[in-house]
Write an enzyme that holds these catalytic residues in place. Structure first.
Site, mmCIF file in Angstrom:
data_model
loop_
_atom_site.group_PDB
_atom_site.id
_atom_site.type_symbol
_atom_site.label_atom_id
_atom_site.label_comp_id
_atom_site.label_asym_id
_atom_site.label_seq_id
_atom_site.Cartn_x
_atom_site.Cartn_y
_atom_site.Cartn_z
ATOM 1 N N HIS A 80 36.136 49.371 30.336
ATOM 2 C CA HIS A 80 35.692 50.757 30.285
ATOM 3 C C HIS A 80 35.995 51.417 28.957
ATOM 4 O O HIS A 80 35.587 52.551 28.717
ATOM 5 C CB HIS A 80 36.345 51.543 31.421
ATOM 6 C CG HIS A 80 36.030 50.948 32.754
ATOM 7 N ND1 HIS A 80 36.930 50.188 33.444
ATOM 8 C CD2 HIS A 80 34.890 50.951 33.475
ATOM 9 C CE1 HIS A 80 36.360 49.763 34.558
ATOM 10 N NE2 HIS A 80 35.135 50.198 34.599
ATOM 11 N N CYS A 129 44.782 29.223 23.095
ATOM 12 C CA CYS A 129 43.669 29.943 23.706
ATOM 13 C C CYS A 129 42.355 29.410 23.148
ATOM 14 O O CYS A 129 42.254 29.105 21.952
ATOM 15 C CB CYS A 129 43.802 31.436 23.411
ATOM 16 S SG CYS A 129 42.461 32.443 24.096
#
Length: 561
Positions: A152, A273
């Site tokens: 958001h 990652c």
């Protein structure tokens, strides 16, 4: 004890109905977004609204829409700017929370509350990518969901949300929908100040790059942090690990003490990652993901019980099962109680030489909370996303994990594939990672002292799948000429069980005629024990998620004589 699988099914049935749960999920106010004119973003309106509502749908939304919270993590706005959103607006009708709670179906309209505002979002329900799980936010506050997902943090989102404003929340009810809710990130562990965050909620950060080359073993406090959801606060005394063999229906529950009774196995393994060095790939073309530098990688010693030993006691042995995968579920969950999940091939799990462990120690100490306390699975040689932290459940199955992170993320695609054409079913989930290297020192833009016509360069190299680094080549002229590094430092493990990285150091000559202020481009490429090496540039390996970014690492520096 109610199993998480049963709980997930219960939640799924509950969410699929018309009950309102928005006001019952624990959370607080979310940091919101920069104000602007909604009419300027008409073409993006369906996407933005789906994003707004999708977070309330939890992992189901991600499965359908393939867009991470991390993509917009740098677009937050200040508290004063957010005050304009959800503020009281004169001339609008007033509704109580009880009235909002009655609007939970398409027939009755779907209403949601945010701060002082009431919103009717019915028009987007039918086309919402997350399906009917959007109903989690129906009849209640969106704030509990917005507190969990940084998706958001997009400057358009609240502008679009405001276009669905229909009224004001009764003054007596303002804040009551979240007043008993704690911030899901409010109990996060303390982090070292040296870590550089790429997002804070969830927390993701990497250490300063030069620190990586200082030690073959990365200190716990300086190990990069990759979290997808809030860090769970697990009590080791009451910790339980569920095991389930779907083929035999055998089930078992282990406490931490039970796990410690197995023979203790210690390995040195690098975890990286899949998005490490993504920031370099974005220079070719933008991607969606955290803007990792070169330090989303670390090397540690891990101790725990071998997974194959634990599964043997469950009756699952190599050559004696038809299972194809071992699934892992974490104790970190989204608002729908859906856990982080991943899986690995059964062959890796059952191989006694595969060194998959249920680790409870990291560098000789209990695993820190950020890294999976009290137990995480360490799958050496495999992408970090499969090394599930806060391990809560192991499932032996014929199927891969159905989690978002296994099915709709951490996969590679051709450079021509974009978000309009991507089909995640066409690519296998990343497991073993390709060979990679990076210059840790000097850094981009550094002024480097030249001694006897040479400059000192150091860094790391690693390859997945247990492949040993056998050579690291460094260039000081942009890749026109190369020389092998002088020093390679690694642990004593051999191919195909070389799980840890290699640190390298060398001195490379600078061109004749160079002087103070001259710029040179350093390049590095590594070669592993199967003679795999790195691609020359990122243009050829660009992909929409920015994973597997292993092209030559290039660093521009200035010389000082």
């Amino acid at each position: 004890m109610l199993s998480r699988l049963v709980l997930r099914r219960v939640v799924g049935r509950y969410v699929g109905g018309t009950a309102s749960v928005g006001g019952s999920v624990r959370s607080t106010h979310h940091q919101n977004h920069q104000q602007g004119e909604a009419k300027d973003y008409t073409q993006q309106k369906w996407w933005s609204a789906a994003t707004i509502l999708g977070a309330g749908a939890g992992a189901a939304f991600w499965l359908s829409y393939n867009y991470h919270a991390e993509a917009a993590s740098s677009l937050t706005v200040g508290e004063k700017e957010e005050e304009g959103f959800g503020a009281y607006r004169s001339g609008l009708p007033e509704y109580t929370l009880d009235e909002v709670a009655r609007h939970t179906t398409i027939k009755e309209r779907i209403w949601m509350a945010y701060r002082h505002g009431v919103y009717d979002v019915t028009e987007f329900i039918a086309e919402h990518p997350g399906g009917d799980k959007i109903m989690m936010g129906a009849g209640g506050s969106v704030e509990p969901f917005w507190a969990l997902y940084a998706v958001h943090k997009n400057p358009h989102v609240l502008n679009i949300f405001e276009t669905y404003r229909i009224g004001n929340l009764a003054a007596a009810d303002v804040g009551t929908s979240v007043s008993d809710m704690s911030d899901p990130y409010g109990k996060e562990p303390r982090r070292h100040v040296a870590l550089k965050p790429s997002s804070r909620k969830p927390f993701n950060a990497e250490p300063p790059l030069p620190l990586l080359a200082d030690s073959l073993i990365t200190p716990n406090e300086l190990f990069y942090v990759r979290n997808h959801l809030p860090v769970p606060d697990v009590d080791a005394a009451s910790y339980e690990l569920e095991l389930n063999d779907e083929l035999s229906n055998n089930e078992k529950t282990l406490t931490l003490q039970d796990i410690r009774k197995y023979p203790k196995h210690t390995i040195t393994a690098t975890i990286m990652c899949a998005g490490n060095r993504r920031s370099e790939m974005t220079k070719v073309k933008g991607v969606k993901g955290l803007s990792w530098g070169q330090a989303a990688i670390g090397n540690a010693t891990w101790s725990g019980a071998r997974l194959c030993d634990v599964l043997k006691d469950l009756g699952v042995e190599d050559g004696k099962t038809d299972a194809l995968h071992v699934q892992f579920e974490g104790l970190d969950t989204d608002p729908a109680s859906m856990p982080y999940g991943a899986s690995i091939p059964i062959e890796k799990a059952l191989d006694s030489h595969g060194d998959v462990i249920l680790a409870y120690e990291m560098n000789g100490e209990p695993i820190p909370r950020d890294h999976g306390y009290p137990v995480r699975v360490v799958v050496p040689g495999v992408v970090g996303a499969r090394n599930v932290k806060w391990l809560g459940r192991i499932i032996v199955s014929k199927n891969e994990s159905d989690a978002h992170w296994q099915q709709n993320d951490y996969k590679g695609f051709a450079p021509n594939v974009d978000w309009d054409t991507v089909d995640f079913k066409k690519s296998p989930a990343i497991q073993e990672l390709p060979v990679i290297s990076a210059v840790c020192e000097p850094l981009e833009g550094d002024q480097v002292e030249v001694k006897e016509g040479k400059i000192k360069v150091r860094g790391y190299a690693w390859s997945g799948g247990g492949r040993k680094i056998v050579r690291v080549d460094v260039s000081s002229d942009g890749g026109h000429t190369w020389q092998a590094t002088d020093t390679l430092e690694s642990d004593s493990s051999r191919h195909p069980h070389a799980w840890g990285w290699t640190l390298w150091t060398t001195e490379v000559p600078v061109g004749k005629g160079a002087k103070t202020g001259s710029e040179v481009e350093l390049c590095v490429k590594a070669v592993d024990s199967q003679y795999n090496t790195q691609p020359e540039n990122f243009a050829n390996i660009w992909n929409l998620r920015g994973v597997l970014a292993n092209a030559y690492h290039r660093v521009q520096v200035k010389l000082k004589f």
